[in-house]
Scaffold this motif. Structure first.
Motif, PDB file in Angstrom:
ATOM      1  N   PRO A  15       0.814  -1.224   0.000  1.00 47.66           N
ATOM      2  CA  PRO A  15       0.000   0.000   0.000  1.00 47.66           C
ATOM      3  C   PRO A  15       0.848   1.276   0.000  1.00 47.66           C
ATOM      4  O   PRO A  15       0.505   2.251  -0.651  1.00 47.66           O
ATOM      5  CB  PRO A  15      -0.823  -0.116   1.286  1.00 47.66           C
ATOM      6  N   SER A  42      -0.514  -8.430  -6.425  1.00 44.85           N
ATOM      7  CA  SER A  42      -1.257  -7.942  -5.267  1.00 44.85           C
ATOM      8  C   SER A  42      -1.050  -8.847  -4.058  1.00 44.85           C
ATOM      9  O   SER A  42      -0.955 -10.068  -4.196  1.00 44.85           O
ATOM     10  CB  SER A  42      -2.755  -7.878  -5.592  1.00 44.85           C
ATOM     11  N   GLN A  43      -1.021  -8.230  -2.890  1.00 42.40           N
ATOM     12  CA  GLN A  43      -0.981  -8.986  -1.635  1.00 42.40           C
ATOM     13  C   GLN A  43      -2.363  -9.088  -1.009  1.00 42.40           C
ATOM     14  O   GLN A  43      -2.567  -9.847  -0.073  1.00 42.40           O
ATOM     15  CB  GLN A  43      -0.077  -8.279  -0.611  1.00 42.40           C
ATOM     16  N   GLU A  44      -3.312  -8.304  -1.505  1.00 46.17           N
ATOM     17  CA  GLU A  44      -4.625  -8.215  -0.880  1.00 46.17           C
ATOM     18  C   GLU A  44      -5.661  -9.145  -1.489  1.00 46.17           C
ATOM     19  O   GLU A  44      -6.567  -9.599  -0.803  1.00 46.17           O
ATOM     20  CB  GLU A  44      -5.105  -6.771  -0.929  1.00 46.17           C
ATOM     21  N   TRP A  91      -6.143 -16.036   2.838  1.00 45.94           N
ATOM     22  CA  TRP A  91      -6.768 -14.730   2.691  1.00 45.94           C
ATOM     23  C   TRP A  91      -7.576 -14.372   3.923  1.00 45.94           C
ATOM     24  O   TRP A  91      -8.254 -15.214   4.502  1.00 45.94           O
ATOM     25  CB  TRP A  91      -7.669 -14.699   1.462  1.00 45.94           C
ATOM     26  N   GLU A  92      -7.507 -13.114   4.293  1.00 48.97           N
ATOM     27  CA  GLU A  92      -8.265 -12.614   5.432  1.00 48.97           C
ATOM     28  C   GLU A  92      -9.755 -12.649   5.145  1.00 48.97           C
ATOM     29  O   GLU A  92     -10.567 -12.998   5.978  1.00 48.97           O
ATOM     30  CB  GLU A  92      -7.818 -11.171   5.732  1.00 48.97           C
TER      31      GLU A  92
END
Length: 96
Positions: A15, A42-44, A91-92
Motif C-alpha cells: 500500500p 497484489s498482496q490483498e 486470505w483474510e
C-alpha cells in the motif's frame, strides 16, 4: 542490488509504494531495452497485472483476478496460474 539487463521485473505491491510502482517505476522500467515484462502482484487479493513489450516495441497490458484465473505471459511463452502462484496464501476475506 541492480541487474544490468533485466528481462522480467516482478513487483509485489505494498500500500505504501503502489502509486510509485504503477507510475514512476513503470515509466522508468519500460525505457529499459532488455525488459520484456513487468508484473505487479497484489498482496490483498489474487491479482496479477502484466505489462508486456510486443514485437512492435509497444507495451500491452493484461491482468488476471481470482484463484482460478490464468495470466498469459507472452514474452516467456507461459501461463501463470493464479491458484498456484497464491497456493500458500491464506486470505483474510476469502470471499473476495
Amino acid at each position: 542490488d541492480t541487474i544490468t539487463n533485466p528481462f522480467l521485473i516482478v513487483e509485489v505491491l505494498l500500500p505504501s509504494t503502489e502509486i510509485v510502482d504503477r507510475n514512476k517505476k513503470l515509466t522508468e522500467y519500460t525505457q529499459i531495452d532488455s525488459l520484456q515484462a513487468y508484473l505487479l502482484v497484489s498482496q490483498e487479493v489474487p491479482k496479477v497485472e502484466g505489462f508486456f513489450r510486443t514485437e512492435a516495441g509497444k507495451w500491452q497490458y493484461d491482468y488476471a483476478v481470482g484463484g482460478g484465473k490464468v495470466l498469459h505471459l507472452p514474452p516467456l511463452e507461459v501461463d501463470l496460474d493464479l491458484s498456484k502462484a497464491y497456493q500458500r496464501v491464506t486470505w483474510e476475506n476469502p470471499a473476495e
